[in-house]
Design an enzyme around this catalytic site. Structure first.
Site, PDB file in Angstrom:
ATOM      1  N   ARG A 241      -4.891  -8.356 -14.172  1.00  0.00           N
ATOM      2  CA  ARG A 241      -5.813  -9.410 -13.716  1.00  0.00           C
ATOM      3  C   ARG A 241      -7.210  -8.844 -13.494  1.00  0.00           C
ATOM      4  O   ARG A 241      -7.356  -7.715 -13.036  1.00  0.00           O
ATOM      5  CB  ARG A 241      -5.318 -10.018 -12.401  1.00  0.00           C
ATOM      6  CG  ARG A 241      -4.002 -10.741 -12.525  1.00  0.00           C
ATOM      7  CD  ARG A 241      -3.686 -11.514 -11.248  1.00  0.00           C
ATOM      8  NE  ARG A 241      -2.302 -11.947 -11.246  1.00  0.00           N
ATOM      9  CZ  ARG A 241      -1.420 -11.569 -10.326  1.00  0.00           C
ATOM     10  NH1 ARG A 241      -1.769 -10.788  -9.320  1.00  0.00           N
ATOM     11  NH2 ARG A 241      -0.177 -11.996 -10.391  1.00  0.00           N
ATOM     12  N   GLU A 385       8.875  -6.008   1.794  1.00  0.00           N
ATOM     13  CA  GLU A 385       8.724  -7.463   1.756  1.00  0.00           C
ATOM     14  C   GLU A 385      10.053  -8.183   1.958  1.00  0.00           C
ATOM     15  O   GLU A 385      10.116  -9.203   2.639  1.00  0.00           O
ATOM     16  CB  GLU A 385       8.068  -7.866   0.436  1.00  0.00           C
ATOM     17  CG  GLU A 385       6.607  -7.433   0.384  1.00  0.00           C
ATOM     18  CD  GLU A 385       5.973  -7.526  -0.977  1.00  0.00           C
ATOM     19  OE1 GLU A 385       6.220  -6.612  -1.790  1.00  0.00           O
ATOM     20  OE2 GLU A 385       5.259  -8.493  -1.237  1.00  0.00           O
TER      21      GLU A 385
END
Ligand code: ADP
Length: 398
Positions: A241, A385
């Site tokens: 990205r 996470e």
């Protein structure tokens, strides 16, 4: 109590079964290439140390994949439970909670409706996440499902941080604003650092540097600002990205190359970043190898990556009127000694003294990387996470 954590993507599904009495993972795995050719199933039983390595199993949709996961967890040879009764609740990662949620939530029909509405903001992620929840509710109708959002932790940002200077109606009518992502990681890492510092009201900059990467400024346990935006495209440069780019540059490339909206979206999300600049790979280890081999574009991509992280550290120190600690996490943040050193070079003006020798030692776990007399502490923190998702699921269903 055992919690099954599900991270459902469009063609993959990661899972982890966690025993909440000691927060140990019993088993975990991933279903890949669901609904496409040659699906692969990988599974690890962490109690016995057995595994199923990249087995080809038919998985025409998520329902078949989740059914396979549940069967494997109960399997005589590889399983860790004797029946689904042992699973007390299911925690789902959902990327976007929009403005609806600043915390995790127990799933009911209204939650599903809200998620479907918000899906327009995260068309690549939310529909796949929702699919996982729907399949789970169908297969195990008696179990409670909890949704843990990537965006929730960032909902504490003030309007001056999250608003874009677009016409106000774009915010009011279309909900266009900064939301931020990787919230579970930023929450876990900032809480861990606050504990290490023994200071609840600490000012912490968390650099989550993985294939996707974001930075957040956390003061007193609340996010002041974060680098990703309405979508995960904003902020620092990533594996594929762009990170922050003048939007007009995108309009110009579209016009000159005759690209559609979808094509420029793909170009900026999947073909840019390290891959775009280096040209050979999006993987940071490959980039470092390229650099060692004298590839100039690899060096350029490395320099751009580190420079942009450094800029955000400066900006976020300013946003919080100072900084007590900087934490590195994610695949690059946890393992990349060189980028950590490059990023921390020249941060002496903040009162930071980096311990170069300690940084190079490959010590596992959470490690302090600044010298004892450094005013600003630097840490390498192993993010978790899945554990945050399991903890929230436990908190809301116990
Ligand atoms: P994500 O979860 O966003 O897919 P990860 O947090 O797993 O990404 O990070 C993947 C990145 O970490 C890759 O670019 C990989 O090259 C990088 N990485 C892994 N190990 C190292 C290492 N030893 N040195 C530098 N980068 C590393």
């Amino acid at each position: 109590m055992k919690v099954l954590v599900i991270n459902s993507g469009s063609s993959s599904l990661k899972f982890e079964l966690v025993d909440m009495t000691n927060e140990k993972t019993l088993a975990k795995g991933i279903c890949e290439r669901i609904g496409i050719a040659d699906p692969i199933f990988t599974y690890k039983n962490l109690v016995k140390g057995t595994k199923i390595d990249k087995q080809q199993v038919p998985m025409e949709d998520h329902s078949v994949a989740i059914d396979l996961v549940l069967k494997t967890l109960q399997d005589k040879e590889n399983g860790v439970i004797s029946g689904v009764d042992e699973i007390d609740a299911i925690g789902h990662r959902v990327v976007h909670g929009g403005e609806y949620y600043d915390d995790s939530v127990v799933v009911d029909d209204q939650v599903i409706k809200n998620l479907e509405e918000v899906a327009a903001l995260a068309p690549l992620h939310n529909p796949a996440n929702i699919m996982g929840i729907k399949v789970m509710r169908k297969l195990l109708p008696d179990k409670k499902n909890v949704v843990v959002f990537d965006t929730a932790f960032h909902q504490s940002m003030k309007p001056e941080a999250y608003m874009y200077a677009l016409p106000y109606e774009d915010y009011k009518e279309l909900k266009v604003r900064k939301y931020g992502f990787h919230g579970t990681s930023h929450k876990y890492v900032s809480e861990t650092v606050a504990e290490l510092l023994g200071k609840k009201d600490a000012k912490i900059i968390v650099c989550h540097l993985g294939n996707g990467a974001s930075i957040s400024a956390v003061k007193n346990g609340k996010v002041v600002d974060t680098s990703m935006g309405m979508t995960p495209l904003a902020g620092i440069m990533m594996g594929t990205r762009t990170g922050d780019t003048d939007p007009a540059a995108a309009f110009y490339v579209m016009e000159k190359r005759g690209l559609s909206l979808k094509e420029i979206d793909t170009r900026m999300n999947k073909k840019s970043g390290i891959l775009g600049v280096y040209g050979k790979s999006s993987d940071f280890r490959d980039l470092e190898e390229g650099m060692e081999a004298g590839d100039e574009r690899a060096k350029l991509a490395y320099d751009m990556f580190c420079y942009r992280v450094k800029l955000y550290i400066g900006a976020y120190a300013a946003a919080m009127d100072g900084v007590d600690a900087i934490a590195f996490t994610g695949g690059i943040g946890e393992n990349g000694a060189d980028p950590r050193e490059t990023i921390c070079e020249g941060l002496g003006y903040l009162g930071l003294k980096f311990d170069n020798a300690k940084n190079k030692e490959r010590i596992s776990g959470n490690v302090e990387l600044s010298t004892p007399d450094s005013k600003v502490k630097v840490y390498k923190i192993e993010t978790a996470e899945e554990l945050v998702i399991a903890r929230d699921t436990y908190r809301l269903t116990k």
